[in-house]
Motif scaffolding. Structure first.
Motif, PDB file in Angstrom:
ATOM      1  N   UNK A 161       2.510  -1.255   7.882  1.00 15.71           N
ATOM      2  CA  UNK A 161       1.983   0.070   8.199  1.00 15.71           C
ATOM      3  C   UNK A 161       0.939  -0.033   9.311  1.00 15.71           C
ATOM      4  N   UNK A 162       0.106  -1.079   9.264  1.00 22.77           N
ATOM      5  CA  UNK A 162      -0.895  -1.249  10.321  1.00 22.77           C
ATOM      6  C   UNK A 162      -0.224  -1.432  11.689  1.00 22.77           C
ATOM      7  N   UNK A 163       0.860  -2.189  11.723  1.00 23.10           N
ATOM      8  CA  UNK A 163       1.575  -2.373  12.994  1.00 23.10           C
ATOM      9  C   UNK A 163       2.182  -1.072  13.492  1.00 23.10           C
ATOM     10  N   UNK A 164       2.752  -0.293  12.546  1.00 24.94           N
ATOM     11  CA  UNK A 164       3.310   1.001  12.946  1.00 24.94           C
ATOM     12  C   UNK A 164       2.227   1.929  13.462  1.00 24.94           C
TER      13      UNK A 164
ATOM     14  N   UNK B 289      -1.573  -0.904  -6.737  1.00 23.17           N
ATOM     15  CA  UNK B 289      -1.885  -1.984  -7.684  1.00 23.17           C
ATOM     16  C   UNK B 289      -0.733  -2.243  -8.623  1.00 23.17           C
ATOM     17  N   UNK B 290      -0.071  -1.189  -9.087  1.00 23.53           N
ATOM     18  CA  UNK B 290       1.030  -1.373 -10.040  1.00 23.53           C
ATOM     19  C   UNK B 290       2.194  -2.106  -9.384  1.00 23.53           C
ATOM     20  N   UNK B 291       2.511  -1.717  -8.121  1.00 19.72           N
ATOM     21  CA  UNK B 291       3.603  -2.382  -7.422  1.00 19.72           C
ATOM     22  C   UNK B 291       3.231  -3.829  -7.119  1.00 19.72           C
ATOM     23  N   UNK B 292       1.943  -4.071  -6.796  1.00 15.94           N
ATOM     24  CA  UNK B 292       1.514  -5.443  -6.523  1.00 15.94           C
ATOM     25  C   UNK B 292       1.667  -6.304  -7.772  1.00 15.94           C
ATOM     26  N   UNK B 293       1.363  -5.729  -8.923  1.00 15.49           N
ATOM     27  CA  UNK B 293       1.515  -6.480 -10.177  1.00 15.49           C
ATOM     28  C   UNK B 293       2.973  -6.821 -10.435  1.00 15.49           C
TER      29      UNK B 293
ATOM     30  N   UNK C  97       0.867  -1.179   0.000  1.00 20.38           N
ATOM     31  CA  UNK C  97       0.000   0.000   0.000  1.00 20.38           C
ATOM     32  C   UNK C  97       0.904   1.229   0.000  1.00 20.38           C
ATOM     33  N   UNK C  98       0.374   2.373  -0.395  1.00 23.48           N
ATOM     34  CA  UNK C  98       1.200   3.582  -0.468  1.00 23.48           C
ATOM     35  C   UNK C  98       0.614   4.668   0.413  1.00 23.48           C
ATOM     36  N   UNK C  99       1.491   5.552   0.887  1.00 23.81           N
ATOM     37  CA  UNK C  99       1.092   6.721   1.670  1.00 23.81           C
ATOM     38  C   UNK C  99       0.967   7.923   0.769  1.00 23.81           C
ATOM     39  N   UNK C 100       0.532   9.035   1.354  1.00 26.77           N
ATOM     40  CA  UNK C 100       0.323  10.246   0.563  1.00 26.77           C
ATOM     41  C   UNK C 100       1.621  10.788  -0.024  1.00 26.77           C
ATOM     42  N   UNK C 101       2.768  10.438   0.600  1.00 26.52           N
ATOM     43  CA  UNK C 101       4.052  10.918   0.096  1.00 26.52           C
ATOM     44  C   UNK C 101       4.541  10.093  -1.091  1.00 26.52           C
ATOM     45  N   UNK C 102       3.901   8.940  -1.363  1.00 21.05           N
ATOM     46  CA  UNK C 102       4.276   8.117  -2.492  1.00 21.05           C
ATOM     47  C   UNK C 102       5.071   6.889  -2.123  1.00 21.05           C
ATOM     48  N   UNK C 103       5.547   6.791  -0.877  1.00 18.63           N
ATOM     49  CA  UNK C 103       6.311   5.611  -0.472  1.00 18.63           C
ATOM     50  C   UNK C 103       5.376   4.473  -0.117  1.00 18.63           C
ATOM     51  N   UNK C 104       5.822   3.246  -0.488  1.00 18.22           N
ATOM     52  CA  UNK C 104       4.996   2.050  -0.302  1.00 18.22           C
ATOM     53  C   UNK C 104       5.588   1.158   0.778  1.00 18.22           C
TER      54      UNK C 104
ATOM     55  N   UNK D 162      -3.514   7.702   8.117  1.00 13.90           N
ATOM     56  CA  UNK D 162      -4.277   7.123   6.989  1.00 13.90           C
ATOM     57  C   UNK D 162      -5.360   6.186   7.502  1.00 13.90           C
ATOM     58  N   UNK D 163      -6.605   6.654   7.410  1.00 16.86           N
ATOM     59  CA  UNK D 163      -7.702   5.816   7.868  1.00 16.86           C
ATOM     60  C   UNK D 163      -7.916   4.624   6.944  1.00 16.86           C
ATOM     61  N   UNK D 164      -7.740   4.840   5.655  1.00 18.95           N
ATOM     62  CA  UNK D 164      -7.877   3.758   4.681  1.00 18.95           C
ATOM     63  C   UNK D 164      -6.611   3.683   3.850  1.00 18.95           C
ATOM     64  N   UNK D 165      -5.985   2.528   3.836  1.00 15.95           N
ATOM     65  CA  UNK D 165      -4.764   2.322   3.075  1.00 15.95           C
ATOM     66  C   UNK D 165      -5.144   1.868   1.672  1.00 15.95           C
TER      67      UNK D 165
END
Length: 554
Positions: free
Chosen positions: A40-43, A73-77, A27-34, A66-69
């Motif tokens: 992320x949930x643990x953090x 999709x592109x990185x998952x692919x 998943x990615x954050x607003x800054x663009x890092x995945x 981030x309430x919803x992560x």
């Protein structure tokens, strides 16, 4: 081989910076890092303030939690293709999260463990078992263990981040400008304070001399030895001054104790002497009373006999009053008139008043005699702070004296006096003195002489020009400065020890004694005898003379 190398390089690009493994459900954050979704949930779960801003573990950019992560999709692919190309099981992409959510008890235990080891900085990216941090990134404001530091260092865009030794949030706050929130990267020489770039460009430091923190650190390292030496010198001076003050405090306490003991001993001695003299005077009064009562009873008996005789004559005359016979009347009256009558003695209280007056005078003289030596001693010989008397342990000077044996510490008579010789004459005309080996010409000194084994002796100070001494003979104690008796001798039954105090500055000698036999249970309390002034003629020796028994030095 080339294909394997490409796969390895691709794999490095697909590593999550938190779990250090290939992305799973990225998943990615607003800054663009995945990141992995579960990482992320643990953090987020370990984030102590859910309503505050959340910082990206990589770039430190802050944003709302981030309430919803949103899945990347592109990185998952790309990850799916990587697994399929490298024969990794596709199911690994959808596998259960590596980390289960921690319960509240587990979080509490982790926080408690963290409190117990608060001195150790732990890695912010380790989720299950945090490892000790080796560096703290000032830009990310995160501490990292060796594994996460390696991942952090491989990112090109993170190369400019500032890494320091592991530190906690308080130290991180101190390294940032309180006004602008930027790193303190500069040093203002003018104000001697660390500042940030904005402080140098916009604030009051704009026109000041500015250098880098590194340059200021080098200068501080050079100045450190001199500063340390200056502080050590100051510390030594403070310690010396403190030791002097503590020593002065000790002297004050010792002086107070000496004053207290001196006055207590003096006043106790006064009370003892007054009690002894009181008992003597009361005994004398009782004897006078008994004597006067005895005389008075004799006079009363005589007066009663005279009264009986007169009363008999009165009764006889009263009976004769009614006698009518002239012859009998004349004979009876003549008989009464012929009886001899003694003149009644005139006894009044004149003799008693004169006796009481004489006793009052004796009491006054006694009190003056007792208190005068103490008053002079208390005023003249109270210990002073400037100098305390030195206890001298004397020895007798070897000499040839007829009838005496002189040792280092003992002076004794070996040839007894002839019983027909007048003892007072011999004592007052002793042709020799035994001197101490030590002599004195300055300072304050005192020494003691054991006199319990002699009943006739002299102890004092002197030289070839004068002698000042206290003499004991026939239970009488007298003081002779330069051969002249300054006070009336007073009686004391026995003296165990004499103490002589010499003050060369004040030019005075004080004599004190301890009464009572050794082992009698009395405390060694010195009783003042007198304090006298001596001529200015130094040096002087301690002097001794004995007519029977022996004197010894302790």
């Amino acid at each position: 081989m080339a294909e394997l190398q490409m796969l390895e390089e691709l794999r490095e690009e697909l590593i999550c910076s938190v779990c250090l493994d290939v992305y799973r459900n990225p998943v990615c954050l607003s800054c663009g890092h995945s990141f992995c979704e579960e990482c992320i949930q643990s953090l987020l779960l370990n984030h102590h303030h859910p309503q505050s801003l959340f910082s990206c573990p990589l770039c430190g950019v802050q944003g709302a939690p981030p309430m919803e992560l949103h899945p990347n999709i592109q990185l998952r692919s790309i990850v799916q293709k990587f697994f399929s190309t490298s024969d990794f099981p596709i199911a690994a992409i959808e596998e259960e999260p590596k980390y289960e959510e921690e319960s509240e008890d587990e979080v509490w235990r982790k926080e408690e463990s963290s409190d117990l080891s608060h001195e150790e900085i732990l890695c912010d990216f380790c989720l299950r078992e945090p490892q000790p941090a080796v560096k703290t990134c000032m830009t990310c404001e995160s501490s990292m263990c060796q594994a996460h530091l390696g991942k952090h260092s491989t990112k090109a865009f993170l190369a400019s981040h500032v890494l320091v030794e592991p530190c906690d949030a308080g130290v991180l706050a101190e390294r940032r400008c309180s006004q602008h929130g930027k790193l303190l990267e500069c040093y203002c020489v003018t104000d001697s304070v660390c500042v940030c770039i904005l402080c140098c460009a916009t604030s009051s430091h704009k026109s000041h001399e500015i250098i880098s923190v590194e340059e200021a650190f080098d200068q501080a390292q050079n100045d450190f030895p001199e500063t340390l030496q200056t502080l050590k010198t100051h510390e030594a001076a403070v310690n010396e001054s403190l030791e002097n003050l503590l020593a002065h405090q000790g002297k004050i306490k010792a002086l107070e104790s000496s004053h207290r003991n001196h006055l207590e001993n003096s006043f106790n001695a006064i009370c003892e002497q007054l009690d002894r003299r009181k008992a003597e005077i009361l005994g004398a009064i009782r004897n006078i009373e008994e004597k006067q009562l005895s005389h008075t009873e004799t006079w009363i008996k005589e007066h009663k006999e005279m009264k009986d005789a007169v009363s008999s004559d009165v009764r006889e005359l009263e009976a004769l009053r009614n006698q009518k016979d002239p012859v009998l009347f004349i004979k009876g009256l003549s008989a009464v008139q012929a009886r001899k009558r003694e003149q009644v003695p005139s006894k009044d209280d004149v003799e008693l008043a004169e006796l009481l007056s004489a006793m009052d005078g004796s009491i006054k003289e006694t009190i003056q005699e007792l208190l005068q030596p103490y008053a002079q001693l208390i005023v003249d010989t109270v210990p002073s702070e400037e100098s305390s008397p030195v206890h001298e342990h004397l020895t007798f000077k070897s000499c040839q004296a007829s009838g005496l044996h002189v040792e280092d510490k003992v002076l004794r008579v070996v040839k007894p006096l002839h019983p027909l010789v007048s003892l007072p004459f011999v004592l007052n005309n002793v042709p020799f003195w035994v001197y101490s080996t030590q002599y004195f010409q300055s300072g304050r000194h005192f020494w003691e002489v054991i006199t319990s084994k002699s009943s006739r002796w002299k102890v004092g100070v002197g030289n070839n020009y004068f002698q000042c001494y206290v003499e004991y003979s026939f239970h009488l104690l007298s003081v002779f400065p330069d051969g002249k008796d300054i006070n009336a001798p007073f009686r004391i039954t026995d003296i165990r020890m004499i103490r002589v105090e010499l003050d060369c500055e004040r030019k005075t000698v004080s004599f004190l004694y301890v009464s009572g036999k050794e082992g009698s249970g009395f405390s060694s309390r010195y009783v003042p005898i007198a304090t006298v002034t001596i001529p200015i003629s130094y040096p002087v020796h301690a002097t001794f003379s004995v007519s029977n028994g022996s004197l010894s030095l302790p």
